[in-house]
Design a protein around this motif. Structure first.
Motif, short mmCIF file in Angstrom:
data_model
loop_
_atom_site.label_atom_id
_atom_site.label_comp_id
_atom_site.label_asym_id
_atom_site.label_seq_id
_atom_site.Cartn_x
_atom_site.Cartn_y
_atom_site.Cartn_z
N TRP A 51 0.87 -1.17 0.00
CA TRP A 51 0.00 0.00 0.00
C TRP A 51 0.91 1.23 0.00
O TRP A 51 1.74 1.39 0.90
CB TRP A 51 -0.90 0.02 1.24
N GLU A 52 0.76 2.06 -1.03
CA GLU A 52 1.60 3.24 -1.16
C GLU A 52 0.94 4.43 -0.47
O GLU A 52 -0.27 4.64 -0.57
CB GLU A 52 1.83 3.56 -2.64
N LEU A 53 1.76 5.22 0.25
CA LEU A 53 1.29 6.40 0.96
C LEU A 53 2.15 7.59 0.53
O LEU A 53 3.38 7.55 0.66
CB LEU A 53 1.42 6.21 2.47
N TYR A 54 1.52 8.64 0.00
CA TYR A 54 2.25 9.84 -0.35
C TYR A 54 1.28 11.00 -0.44
O TYR A 54 0.10 10.85 -0.12
CB TYR A 54 3.12 9.66 -1.59
N ALA A 55 1.77 12.18 -0.83
CA ALA A 55 0.98 13.39 -0.69
C ALA A 55 0.85 14.13 -2.00
O ALA A 55 1.53 13.81 -2.99
CB ALA A 55 1.60 14.30 0.37
N ALA A 56 -0.01 15.14 -2.03
CA ALA A 56 -0.14 16.04 -3.17
C ALA A 56 -0.53 17.42 -2.65
O ALA A 56 -1.27 17.55 -1.67
CB ALA A 56 -1.19 15.54 -4.15
N MET A 57 -0.02 18.45 -3.33
CA MET A 57 -0.33 19.83 -2.97
C MET A 57 -1.79 20.15 -3.26
O MET A 57 -2.41 19.54 -4.13
CB MET A 57 0.56 20.78 -3.76
N PRO A 58 -2.35 21.14 -2.58
CA PRO A 58 -3.70 21.60 -2.94
C PRO A 58 -3.67 22.26 -4.31
O PRO A 58 -2.66 22.85 -4.71
CB PRO A 58 -4.05 22.61 -1.84
N GLU A 59 -4.77 22.15 -5.04
CA GLU A 59 -4.84 22.66 -6.41
C GLU A 59 -6.12 23.46 -6.63
O GLU A 59 -7.13 23.23 -5.95
CB GLU A 59 -4.80 21.50 -7.41
N ARG A 60 -6.08 24.35 -7.63
CA ARG A 60 -7.27 25.11 -8.03
C ARG A 60 -7.97 24.46 -9.22
O ARG A 60 -9.05 24.93 -9.62
CB ARG A 60 -6.87 26.55 -8.38
N PHE A 61 -7.39 23.43 -9.80
CA PHE A 61 -8.02 22.77 -10.94
C PHE A 61 -9.29 22.08 -10.49
O PHE A 61 -9.30 21.33 -9.51
CB PHE A 61 -7.04 21.79 -11.58
N TRP A 62 -10.36 22.29 -11.24
CA TRP A 62 -11.71 21.97 -10.80
C TRP A 62 -11.88 20.54 -10.33
O TRP A 62 -12.47 20.28 -9.28
CB TRP A 62 -12.71 22.24 -11.93
N LEU A 63 -11.47 19.58 -11.15
CA LEU A 63 -11.69 18.17 -10.81
C LEU A 63 -10.42 17.49 -10.32
O LEU A 63 -10.37 16.27 -10.25
CB LEU A 63 -12.24 17.41 -12.03
#
Length: 594
Positions: free
Chosen positions: A466-478
């Motif tokens: 099971w992979e665990l990682y992150a992503a920045m917040p985005e303004r792209f709608w979907l």
């Protein structure tokens, strides 16, 4: 080859923006669907058109290379794969939609060579790059952005390099949208756009100076993991919580093996360094020092057996593929203490080597119930063979994490070395608000621990990582980490990816992924899913999951209104996407007068 006529592979291969426009106008004129494939890293139904009436539907799996039968237009942009500098001072680069980010060893059209890839050419010719990459860089630039893919960082994102898009809408009209438009709102509809707004012909990036990374990967038990996966962290021990580690680590990911008796974590992290004159890379080794390809053959053989114990005839192609791998597997089984089930497997492999795979299957068939009962005990012993703890490794570096230094474009996609053929991997990817990380991880820990039966526990955890990682917040709608800046997604997202070995006999949705989806939903933890990976099945007319995901995306209705405006003939809307968005009443394309 003309891009307006299909090739023998069933795809149209336009070589220019003008030919793409012509294909879209033909689809509108003839009442056909049109879809574009990139590297086929998404599930097939998210990529291709519907099959013709009465024709066989494609299996909805990852890596399906050929389109369905029928008159609809499936497009591959392998001949539309150049790039050019728009503004050298700003490092603005326009990349044609069909160019791959990196090498794609599975590209059927031969356009996936490293020297033809965008990242390699940018680095080689200009000394430029992107702020981050995904875990692999096989994808085309249009496919990567169309699905909202992302690297593993809360500090850097390739989405910050996105400057603009050129695309052809459903009328065959060209558009260019950039983040510097007077009203840039519609620009934020395009990552991801899911192929529903039109055909992207080019992606415009604002690049950065090339840089290097330095990092390490530790393979430890849960107790020795440098990250406190389930708690608030221990500052005195220098062991941060998962949320804090993700915030403070420039680039990072964890592979968690939660199965009973395995319970180990691979902690990969890297920092950014300025380029140094005369730099000599020391790359990350995904499968050890000796022979990574041989290691993947070994893992593939073991996974094929484990995943098809109930019907080993399904594993026959994998077992017949490489007898050297069978011999090496037999050697390892003989060297290890794997109990009665392991000895039975060893005898079967010996029979396969001497008499053929059919003989091994005949030998194992009556023992399948025993192997299934013994799998919870056998599986941890097998994992020890191909993912040893650092403390158990031999040699001068015993007990130490692996360290590496590399160019960012080459080192950040740490999974590029994993073969889509030897160990084909599928997954679902659940994104949850970063602030819910501790709650979600405790929920998973208890979910795996709850069954009193070891077999049931193994079915919940699966037989992969099971992979665990992150992503920045985005303004792209979907985008799955969309935030308006005032909601609980404002700090970014934790992503939870249960891996599935694609040659397993079972269906991953029923066998593994649905358990995660229902667990999060029933616990009230909001989640969104990567658009190119597995989603819940939803019968036509059933809005249960449609309404759930609609509630997760504040710009859902805005996206659908824009889709209807840009594609009034519904050329790009397939049954799969109708089901995702509940658009069952939207009419299908109809022929129009020239």
């Amino acid at each position: 080859m003309s891009g307006t006529a299909p090739g023998p592979d069933g795809f149209h291969h336009p070589a220019s923006e003008a030919e793409i426009v012509a294909l879209v106008r033909r689809a509108r004129r003839e009442g056909l669907q049109l879809r574009v494939r990139g590297a086929a890293h998404s599930v097939s139904h998210a990529i291709y058109t519907d099959a013709a009436d009465g024709a066989a539907e494609l299996p909805n799996r990852v890596g399906v290379q050929a389109p369905p039968a029928g008159p609809n237009l499936n497009v591959m942009l392998d001949r539309h794969n150049g790039w050019r500098v728009r503004d050298a001072a700003r490092k603005l680069v326009e990349a044609d939609a069909g160019i791959h980010l990196g090498r794609d060893p599975s590209d059927p059209a031969g356009a996936g060579a490293l020297e033809r890839s965008l990242l390699w050419q940018l680095w080689r010719e200009r000394g430029w790059t992107l702020l981050d990459t995904g875990g692999v860089t096989h994808q085309t630039v249009s496919g990567f952005t169309a699905t909202g893919s992302s690297g593993g960082s809360l500090q850097f994102s390739a989405n910050r390099n996105l400057f603009g898009f050129r695309f052809v809408d459903g009328r065959g009209e060209l558009h260019e949208l950039t983040r510097e438009d007077a009203d840039p709102d519609r620009f934020h509809a395009l990552c991801p756009h899911l192929g529903l707004l039109g055909v992207v012909t080019a992606v415009i990036f604002e690049c950065v100076e090339a840089f290097e990374i330095a990092g390490s990967e530790a393979t430890t038990t849960l107790a020795d993991c440098p990250v406190d996966l389930f708690g608030a962290g221990d500052d005195a021990a220098g062991r941060p919580s998962l949320e804090r580690w993700l915030r403070e680590t420039p680039f990072g990911r964890l592979e968690w093996w939660p199965q009973r008796g395995v319970e180990r974590v691979l902690t990969w992290k890297a920092a950014r360094l300025d380029s140094r004159p005369g730099f000599e890379p020391r790359p990350y080794r995904r499968f050890g020092d000796d022979d990574p390809e041989a290691a993947q053959h070994l893992i593939g053989v073991l996974f094929a057996i484990i995943g098809n114990i109930g019907d080993l005839s399904a594993a026959k192609p994998k077992l017949e593929d490489d007898f050297d791998a069978l011999r090496r597997t037999l050697e390892l089984l003989g060297e290890a203490d794997l109990g009665a089930a392991g000895r039975l497997l060893a005898r079967a492999l010996a029979a396969a080597i001497e008499f053929g795979v059919d003989a091994a299957i005949t030998l194992l068939k009556p023992a399948a119930p025993l192997l299934e009962r013994e799998l919870p005990d056998l599986y941890p012993r097998l994992v020890d063979l191909f993912i040893p703890l650092d403390a158990d490794r031999g040699g001068a570096g015993r007990g130490r994490p692996q360290t590496f230094e590399d160019w960012s474009w080459h080192g950040l996609p740490m999974d590029n070395a994993a073969s889509d053929v030897l160990i084909p991997t599928e997954f679902t990817e659940a994104w949850i608000p970063l602030g819910r990380a501790r709650e979600a991880m405790a929920l998973l820990r208890d979910y795996f621990a709850e069954p009193t039966d070891d077999g049931a526990a193994l079915r919940r955890a699966g037989t992969y990582a099971w992979e665990l990682y992150a992503a920045m917040p985005e303004r792209f709608w979907l985008n799955p980490s969309y935030s308006d800046g005032s909601d609980e997604w404002r700090d970014g997202a934790l992503r939870i990816d249960p891996y599935w070995y694609a040659d397993n006999a079972a269906d991953p949705v029923d066998a593994l992924f649905a358990g995660l989806w229902h667990l999060l939903r029933d616990a009230g933890i909001p989640f969104r899913l990567h658009w190119g990976k597995f989603h819940p099945r939803r019968p036509a007319g059933d809005r249960t999951w449609v309404d759930y995901f609609k509630a997760q995306y504040p710009r859902w209705d805005d996206f659908l209104r824009l889709r209807a405006e840009l594609d009034p003939g519904n050329l790009f809307l397939t049954d799969y996407w109708r089901d995702r968005f509940g658009l069952w009443d939207v009419p299908r394309p109809v022929p129009r007068e020239p």
